[in-house]
Design a protein around this motif. Structure first.
Motif, PDB file in Angstrom:
ATOM      1  N   ASP A  19      65.820 -38.602  51.884  1.00 61.87           N
ATOM      2  CA  ASP A  19      64.586 -38.441  52.646  1.00 61.87           C
ATOM      3  C   ASP A  19      63.540 -37.711  51.802  1.00 61.87           C
ATOM      4  OD1 ASP A  19      62.773 -36.761  54.451  1.00 61.87           O
ATOM      5  OD2 ASP A  19      63.686 -38.133  55.905  1.00 61.87           O
ATOM      6  N   LYS A  20      62.383 -38.345  51.590  1.00 59.27           N
ATOM      7  CA  LYS A  20      61.353 -37.788  50.707  1.00 59.27           C
ATOM      8  C   LYS A  20      60.807 -36.458  51.205  1.00 59.27           C
ATOM      9  CE  LYS A  20      59.983 -42.125  48.638  1.00 59.27           C
ATOM     10  NZ  LYS A  20      58.912 -43.066  48.347  1.00 59.27           N
ATOM     11  N   ALA A  21      60.650 -36.301  52.511  1.00 54.60           N
ATOM     12  CA  ALA A  21      60.139 -35.044  53.059  1.00 54.60           C
ATOM     13  C   ALA A  21      61.133 -33.911  52.802  1.00 54.60           C
ATOM     14  CB  ALA A  21      59.857 -35.192  54.550  1.00 54.60           C
ATOM     15  N   VAL A  22      62.405 -34.183  53.004  1.00 58.07           N
ATOM     16  CA  VAL A  22      63.433 -33.169  52.771  1.00 58.07           C
ATOM     17  C   VAL A  22      63.524 -32.852  51.279  1.00 58.07           C
ATOM     18  CG1 VAL A  22      65.880 -32.592  53.003  1.00 58.07           C
ATOM     19  CG2 VAL A  22      64.717 -33.824  54.841  1.00 58.07           C
ATOM     20  N   LEU A  23      63.431 -33.870  50.434  1.00 57.59           N
ATOM     21  CA  LEU A  23      63.468 -33.649  48.988  1.00 57.59           C
ATOM     22  C   LEU A  23      62.304 -32.767  48.535  1.00 57.59           C
ATOM     23  CD1 LEU A  23      64.578 -37.139  47.665  1.00 57.59           C
ATOM     24  CD2 LEU A  23      65.882 -34.993  47.568  1.00 57.59           C
ATOM     25  N   LYS A  24      61.165 -32.934  49.155  1.00 59.83           N
ATOM     26  CA  LYS A  24      59.996 -32.117  48.824  1.00 59.83           C
ATOM     27  C   LYS A  24      60.269 -30.645  49.149  1.00 59.83           C
ATOM     28  CE  LYS A  24      55.005 -32.452  49.237  1.00 59.83           C
ATOM     29  NZ  LYS A  24      53.873 -33.091  49.855  1.00 59.83           N
ATOM     30  N   ILE A  25      60.905 -30.400  50.288  1.00 62.44           N
ATOM     31  CA  ILE A  25      61.269 -29.037  50.670  1.00 62.44           C
ATOM     32  C   ILE A  25      62.304 -28.481  49.699  1.00 62.44           C
ATOM     33  CG2 ILE A  25      62.344 -27.590  52.449  1.00 62.44           C
ATOM     34  CD1 ILE A  25      61.213 -29.680  54.507  1.00 62.44           C
ATOM     35  N   ILE A  26      63.296 -29.287  49.357  1.00 60.44           N
ATOM     36  CA  ILE A  26      64.346 -28.847  48.432  1.00 60.44           C
ATOM     37  C   ILE A  26      63.747 -28.518  47.065  1.00 60.44           C
ATOM     38  CG2 ILE A  26      66.379 -29.622  47.142  1.00 60.44           C
ATOM     39  CD1 ILE A  26      67.133 -31.158  49.807  1.00 60.44           C
ATOM     40  N   ASN A  27      62.833 -29.352  46.590  1.00 58.97           N
ATOM     41  CA  ASN A  27      62.181 -29.068  45.309  1.00 58.97           C
ATOM     42  C   ASN A  27      61.427 -27.746  45.363  1.00 58.97           C
ATOM     43  OD1 ASN A  27      63.150 -31.273  43.879  1.00 58.97           O
ATOM     44  ND2 ASN A  27      61.485 -32.588  44.555  1.00 58.97           N
ATOM     45  N   GLU A  72      53.218 -24.232  55.292  1.00 56.67           N
ATOM     46  CA  GLU A  72      53.853 -23.632  56.471  1.00 56.67           C
ATOM     47  C   GLU A  72      55.311 -24.064  56.575  1.00 56.67           C
ATOM     48  OE1 GLU A  72      52.882 -22.534  61.092  1.00 56.67           O
ATOM     49  OE2 GLU A  72      51.651 -24.053  60.102  1.00 56.67           O
ATOM     50  N   VAL A  73      55.588 -25.327  56.288  1.00 54.70           N
ATOM     51  CA  VAL A  73      56.972 -25.815  56.294  1.00 54.70           C
ATOM     52  C   VAL A  73      57.781 -25.077  55.227  1.00 54.70           C
ATOM     53  CG1 VAL A  73      58.464 -27.825  55.911  1.00 54.70           C
ATOM     54  CG2 VAL A  73      56.335 -28.075  57.216  1.00 54.70           C
ATOM     55  N   TYR A  74      57.209 -24.908  54.042  1.00 57.27           N
ATOM     56  CA  TYR A  74      57.899 -24.176  52.977  1.00 57.27           C
ATOM     57  C   TYR A  74      58.188 -22.740  53.410  1.00 57.27           C
ATOM     58  CZ  TYR A  74      56.264 -28.010  49.956  1.00 57.27           C
ATOM     59  OH  TYR A  74      55.997 -29.234  49.392  1.00 57.27           O
ATOM     60  N   SER A  75      57.230 -22.118  54.093  1.00 52.44           N
ATOM     61  CA  SER A  75      57.458 -20.738  54.532  1.00 52.44           C
ATOM     62  C   SER A  75      58.586 -20.678  55.566  1.00 52.44           C
ATOM     63  CB  SER A  75      56.182 -20.103  55.071  1.00 52.44           C
ATOM     64  OG  SER A  75      55.832 -20.626  56.328  1.00 52.44           O
ATOM     65  N   TRP A  76      58.692 -21.683  56.420  1.00 51.99           N
ATOM     66  CA  TRP A  76      59.803 -21.723  57.381  1.00 51.99           C
ATOM     67  C   TRP A  76      61.135 -21.882  56.652  1.00 51.99           C
ATOM     68  CZ3 TRP A  76      57.091 -25.873  60.850  1.00 51.99           C
ATOM     69  CH2 TRP A  76      56.106 -25.267  61.624  1.00 51.99           C
ATOM     70  N   ALA A  77      61.167 -22.719  55.624  1.00 50.85           N
ATOM     71  CA  ALA A  77      62.405 -22.918  54.847  1.00 50.85           C
ATOM     72  C   ALA A  77      62.827 -21.610  54.178  1.00 50.85           C
ATOM     73  CB  ALA A  77      62.208 -24.018  53.805  1.00 50.85           C
ATOM     74  N   ILE A  78      61.876 -20.908  53.587  1.00 48.93           N
ATOM     75  CA  ILE A  78      62.186 -19.622  52.951  1.00 48.93           C
ATOM     76  C   ILE A  78      62.611 -18.603  54.009  1.00 48.93           C
ATOM     77  CG2 ILE A  78      61.170 -17.660  51.707  1.00 48.93           C
ATOM     78  CD1 ILE A  78      61.860 -20.120  49.941  1.00 48.93           C
TER      79      ILE A  78
END
Length: 123
Positions: A19-27, A72-78
């Motif tokens: 999933d490209k969206a998930v890969l973006k978060i993982i990167n 904002e998504v990245y901040s939630w992941a962190i």
């Protein structure tokens, strides 16, 4: 050279993600070398991280629609990796992969991480 075991764990957990969206978060997670130690927390999983992010997005939604900026998504992941599951009020539920891994570990007693399988923000 400093060992980056937490970053390696994220790489292994995400090995089968398409999933490209998930890969973006993982990167993004992999770019945060300062989080290396937090990524070693075995109570944390990518599947559970995605569920946490989806729950946060649902809180922002109006009439079932939300526009969330990448930052904002990245901040939630962190935030997910930075806080304990107890503090985030997340109860541990085992994924199919975790159940399979438990069965394997009782036979092999292997402590290697395995990929979590296909993840999607849209499930």
């Amino acid at each position: 050279m400093e060992e980056q075991l937490g970053l390696e764990r994220i790489k292994k957990l995400s090995a089968e993600v398409k999933d490209k969206a998930v890969l973006k978060i993982i990167n993004y997670l992999l770019s945060r070398k300062d989080m290396n130690e937090k990524y070693l927390n075995e109570e944390k999983s990518l599947t559970q991280m995605i569920e946490f992010i989806k729950a946060k997005a649902k809180e922002k939604a109006t009439n079932g629609v939300a526009m969330i900026e990448d930052d904002e998504v990245y901040s939630w992941a962190i935030h997910y990796f930075d806080e304990s599951n107890k503090d985030l009020k997340i109860s541990k539920t085992k994924s199919d992969v975790e159940v399979k891994e438990e069965k394997k570990s009782t036979v092999k007693k292997n402590k290697n991480w395995i990929p979590e399988g296909q993840l999607s923000l849209f499930d």
